[in-house]
Design a protein around this motif. Structure first.
Motif, PDB file in Angstrom:
ATOM      1  N   GLY A   1       0.816  -1.208   0.000  1.00  0.00           N
ATOM      2  CA  GLY A   1       0.000   0.000   0.000  1.00  0.00           C
ATOM      3  C   GLY A   1       0.849   1.258   0.000  1.00  0.00           C
ATOM      4  O   GLY A   1       0.526   2.256  -0.668  1.00  0.00           O
ATOM      5  N   ASN A   2       1.945   1.230   0.759  1.00  0.00           N
ATOM      6  CA  ASN A   2       2.859   2.383   0.775  1.00  0.00           C
ATOM      7  C   ASN A   2       3.432   2.641  -0.618  1.00  0.00           C
ATOM      8  O   ASN A   2       3.446   3.784  -1.100  1.00  0.00           O
ATOM      9  CB  ASN A   2       4.001   2.137   1.760  1.00  0.00           C
ATOM     10  N   ILE A   3       3.904   1.583  -1.249  1.00  0.00           N
ATOM     11  CA  ILE A   3       4.524   1.726  -2.572  1.00  0.00           C
ATOM     12  C   ILE A   3       3.508   2.220  -3.595  1.00  0.00           C
ATOM     13  O   ILE A   3       3.809   3.083  -4.429  1.00  0.00           O
ATOM     14  CB  ILE A   3       5.141   0.387  -3.014  1.00  0.00           C
ATOM     15  N   ALA A   4       2.285   1.691  -3.531  1.00  0.00           N
ATOM     16  CA  ALA A   4       1.246   2.093  -4.481  1.00  0.00           C
ATOM     17  C   ALA A   4       0.899   3.570  -4.337  1.00  0.00           C
ATOM     18  O   ALA A   4       0.405   4.185  -5.298  1.00  0.00           O
ATOM     19  CB  ALA A   4       0.002   1.237  -4.281  1.00  0.00           C
ATOM     20  N   ASN A   5       1.133   4.150  -3.158  1.00  0.00           N
ATOM     21  CA  ASN A   5       0.774   5.550  -2.918  1.00  0.00           C
ATOM     22  C   ASN A   5       1.993   6.452  -2.762  1.00  0.00           C
ATOM     23  O   ASN A   5       1.912   7.515  -2.140  1.00  0.00           O
ATOM     24  CB  ASN A   5      -0.108   5.646  -1.667  1.00  0.00           C
ATOM     25  N   ALA A   6       3.104   6.034  -3.353  1.00  0.00           N
ATOM     26  CA  ALA A   6       4.328   6.830  -3.249  1.00  0.00           C
ATOM     27  C   ALA A   6       4.184   8.199  -3.908  1.00  0.00           C
ATOM     28  O   ALA A   6       4.925   9.129  -3.579  1.00  0.00           O
ATOM     29  CB  ALA A   6       5.501   6.075  -3.877  1.00  0.00           C
ATOM     30  N   ASN A   7       3.228   8.337  -4.836  1.00  0.00           N
ATOM     31  CA  ASN A   7       3.017   9.612  -5.518  1.00  0.00           C
ATOM     32  C   ASN A   7       1.667  10.234  -5.176  1.00  0.00           C
ATOM     33  O   ASN A   7       1.209  11.151  -5.865  1.00  0.00           O
ATOM     34  CB  ASN A   7       3.120   9.416  -7.036  1.00  0.00           C
ATOM     35  N   THR A   8       1.011   9.753  -4.121  1.00  0.00           N
ATOM     36  CA  THR A   8      -0.285  10.292  -3.715  1.00  0.00           C
ATOM     37  C   THR A   8      -0.080  11.481  -2.779  1.00  0.00           C
ATOM     38  O   THR A   8       0.512  11.319  -1.706  1.00  0.00           O
ATOM     39  CB  THR A   8      -1.130   9.220  -2.993  1.00  0.00           C
ATOM     40  N   PRO A   9      -0.539  12.677  -3.135  1.00  0.00           N
ATOM     41  CA  PRO A   9      -0.365  13.840  -2.271  1.00  0.00           C
ATOM     42  C   PRO A   9      -0.924  13.613  -0.867  1.00  0.00           C
ATOM     43  O   PRO A   9      -2.033  13.106  -0.707  1.00  0.00           O
ATOM     44  CB  PRO A   9      -1.144  14.948  -2.999  1.00  0.00           C
ATOM     45  N   GLY A  10      -0.125  13.962   0.132  1.00  0.00           N
ATOM     46  CA  GLY A  10      -0.567  13.887   1.515  1.00  0.00           C
ATOM     47  C   GLY A  10      -0.583  12.502   2.119  1.00  0.00           C
ATOM     48  O   GLY A  10      -0.948  12.342   3.290  1.00  0.00           O
ATOM     49  N   PHE A  11      -0.184  11.473   1.367  1.00  0.00           N
ATOM     50  CA  PHE A  11      -0.237  10.106   1.897  1.00  0.00           C
ATOM     51  C   PHE A  11       0.807   9.916   2.977  1.00  0.00           C
ATOM     52  O   PHE A  11       1.944  10.385   2.872  1.00  0.00           O
ATOM     53  CB  PHE A  11       0.004   9.092   0.782  1.00  0.00           C
ATOM     54  N   LYS A  12       0.428   9.194   4.057  1.00  0.00           N
ATOM     55  CA  LYS A  12       1.333   8.892   5.159  1.00  0.00           C
ATOM     56  C   LYS A  12       1.621   7.386   5.179  1.00  0.00           C
ATOM     57  O   LYS A  12       0.703   6.570   5.189  1.00  0.00           O
ATOM     58  CB  LYS A  12       0.733   9.316   6.500  1.00  0.00           C
ATOM     59  N   ALA A  13       2.899   7.049   5.184  1.00  0.00           N
ATOM     60  CA  ALA A  13       3.303   5.647   5.163  1.00  0.00           C
ATOM     61  C   ALA A  13       2.861   4.937   6.434  1.00  0.00           C
ATOM     62  O   ALA A  13       2.916   5.496   7.531  1.00  0.00           O
ATOM     63  CB  ALA A  13       4.811   5.539   4.999  1.00  0.00           C
ATOM     64  N   GLY A  14       2.427   3.708   6.272  1.00  0.00           N
ATOM     65  CA  GLY A  14       2.036   2.891   7.413  1.00  0.00           C
ATOM     66  C   GLY A  14       3.144   1.932   7.794  1.00  0.00           C
ATOM     67  O   GLY A  14       4.010   1.587   6.991  1.00  0.00           O
ATOM     68  N   SER A  15       3.141   1.500   9.030  1.00  0.00           N
ATOM     69  CA  SER A  15       4.083   0.492   9.503  1.00  0.00           C
ATOM     70  C   SER A  15       3.380  -0.362  10.545  1.00  0.00           C
ATOM     71  O   SER A  15       2.321   0.016  11.051  1.00  0.00           O
ATOM     72  CB  SER A  15       5.342   1.142  10.099  1.00  0.00           C
ATOM     73  N   ILE A  16       3.969  -1.508  10.850  1.00  0.00           N
ATOM     74  CA  ILE A  16       3.365  -2.399  11.842  1.00  0.00           C
ATOM     75  C   ILE A  16       4.462  -2.986  12.721  1.00  0.00           C
ATOM     76  O   ILE A  16       5.560  -3.290  12.245  1.00  0.00           O
ATOM     77  CB  ILE A  16       2.552  -3.518  11.152  1.00  0.00           C
ATOM     78  N   ASP A  17       4.187  -3.081  14.000  1.00  0.00           N
ATOM     79  CA  ASP A  17       5.110  -3.691  14.955  1.00  0.00           C
ATOM     80  C   ASP A  17       4.602  -5.075  15.318  1.00  0.00           C
ATOM     81  O   ASP A  17       3.402  -5.359  15.252  1.00  0.00           O
ATOM     82  CB  ASP A  17       5.211  -2.833  16.221  1.00  0.00           C
ATOM     83  N   PHE A  18       5.527  -5.915  15.733  1.00  0.00           N
ATOM     84  CA  PHE A  18       5.165  -7.266  16.122  1.00  0.00           C
ATOM     85  C   PHE A  18       5.588  -7.524  17.560  1.00  0.00           C
ATOM     86  O   PHE A  18       6.482  -6.881  18.091  1.00  0.00           O
ATOM     87  CB  PHE A  18       5.826  -8.296  15.200  1.00  0.00           C
ATOM     88  N   ARG A  19       4.938  -8.480  18.173  1.00  0.00           N
ATOM     89  CA  ARG A  19       5.310  -8.873  19.522  1.00  0.00           C
ATOM     90  C   ARG A  19       5.323 -10.393  19.612  1.00  0.00           C
ATOM     91  O   ARG A  19       4.757 -11.086  18.762  1.00  0.00           O
ATOM     92  CB  ARG A  19       4.331  -8.299  20.551  1.00  0.00           C
ATOM     93  N   THR A  20       5.985 -10.887  20.632  1.00  0.00           N
ATOM     94  CA  THR A  20       6.070 -12.323  20.846  1.00  0.00           C
ATOM     95  C   THR A  20       5.088 -12.737  21.926  1.00  0.00           C
ATOM     96  O   THR A  20       5.030 -12.121  22.994  1.00  0.00           O
ATOM     97  CB  THR A  20       7.494 -12.727  21.267  1.00  0.00           C
TER      98      THR A  20
END
Length: 240
Positions: free
Chosen positions: A24-43
């Motif tokens: 999703g981040n890559i697909a919106n690399a040229n979308t004005p105002g788009f904010k990259a998402g990230s995810i954390d993991f836990r054990t």
């Protein structure tokens, strides 16, 4: 199934989620105002057999709220924010927030984005101008002026995704915690005739996607070998 199969499955699920976010981040690399998402993991530790077994689980997904590059367009209906605040828009599904400031004026004078969702003021009410009057001027403080008269105050909001969020459209999102309005200041100013780009680093995200894809393949191979070992064990035990 043995614990190893469940561990592999938990790893596949979280890696699949991460791949989805990176794509999703890559697909919106040229979308004005788009904010990259990230995810954390836990054990997650579980008592399996005689000892504990560690499983992978999603911890939280967040947005990178850092600014994208700002470019001058000269279009008076293009707005960017210098600072960390966001705009608010009203859609049929409810209020959401975005840094995408590409606006148009509807036939009845409402300021809208390209999805025809209404731009909101500080009171979360639609901003309305006279479509037959002169050009709209938006001050750095968010004041909306037409024909020399102040007609409204653009809403700016402080948003945090730390407690979770959901995407809305392309550059929009709805945080789990209700955003608070913020007063325009030197830390949050409106730039008329400018647009903010996406803050996605496409090259970096492509590298991350490749790494995650390889990790997913490795976990899948491990899962296949684990299942094969289980089948062989069942066949051996069943023949006795």
């Amino acid at each position: 199934m043995e614990a190893g199969s469940y561990v592999a499955l938990s790893g596949q699920l979280v890696l699949q989620e991460r791949m989805s976010i990176l794509a999703g981040n890559i697909a919106n690399a040229n979308t004005p105002g788009f904010k990259a998402g990230s995810i954390d993991f836990r054990t997650v530790l579980a008592e399996v057999g005689t000892g504990g077994t560690a499983f992978a689980a999603n911890a939280s997904s967040t947005l990178d709220m850092s600014s994208g590059g700002v470019s001058k367009t000269g279009n008076p209906l293009d707005l960017a924010i210098s600072g960390s605040a966001t705009f608010a828009y009203e859609s049929p599904q409810g209020t959401y927030y975005s840094r995408d400031g590409r606006l148009t004026v509807s036939a009845d004078g409402q300021l809208q984005n390209l999805q025809r969702h209404q731009l909101l003021n500080v009171s979360l009410a639609p901003v309305t101008v006279n479509p037959n009057a002169g050009p709209v001027t938006v001050g750095r403080d968010g004041s909306i002026v037409q024909e020399g008269k102040s007609i409204d105050q653009l809403g700016l909001f402080s948003v945090s995704s730390a407690e979770g969020y959901s995407r809305r459209g392309t550059a929009g999102f709805v945080p789990s915690v209700q955003p608070e309005p913020v007063a325009s200041s030197s830390q949050n100013e409106i730039l008329q005739g400018f647009l903010e780009g996406s803050n996605v680093n496409a090259i970096s995200e492509m590298v991350n996607l490749i790494e995650v894809s390889r990790a997913f393949e490795s976990v899948s191979t491990f899962a296949d070998k684990t299942l094969e070992a289980e089948r062989n064990a069942i066949e051996v035990l069943g023949s006795r």
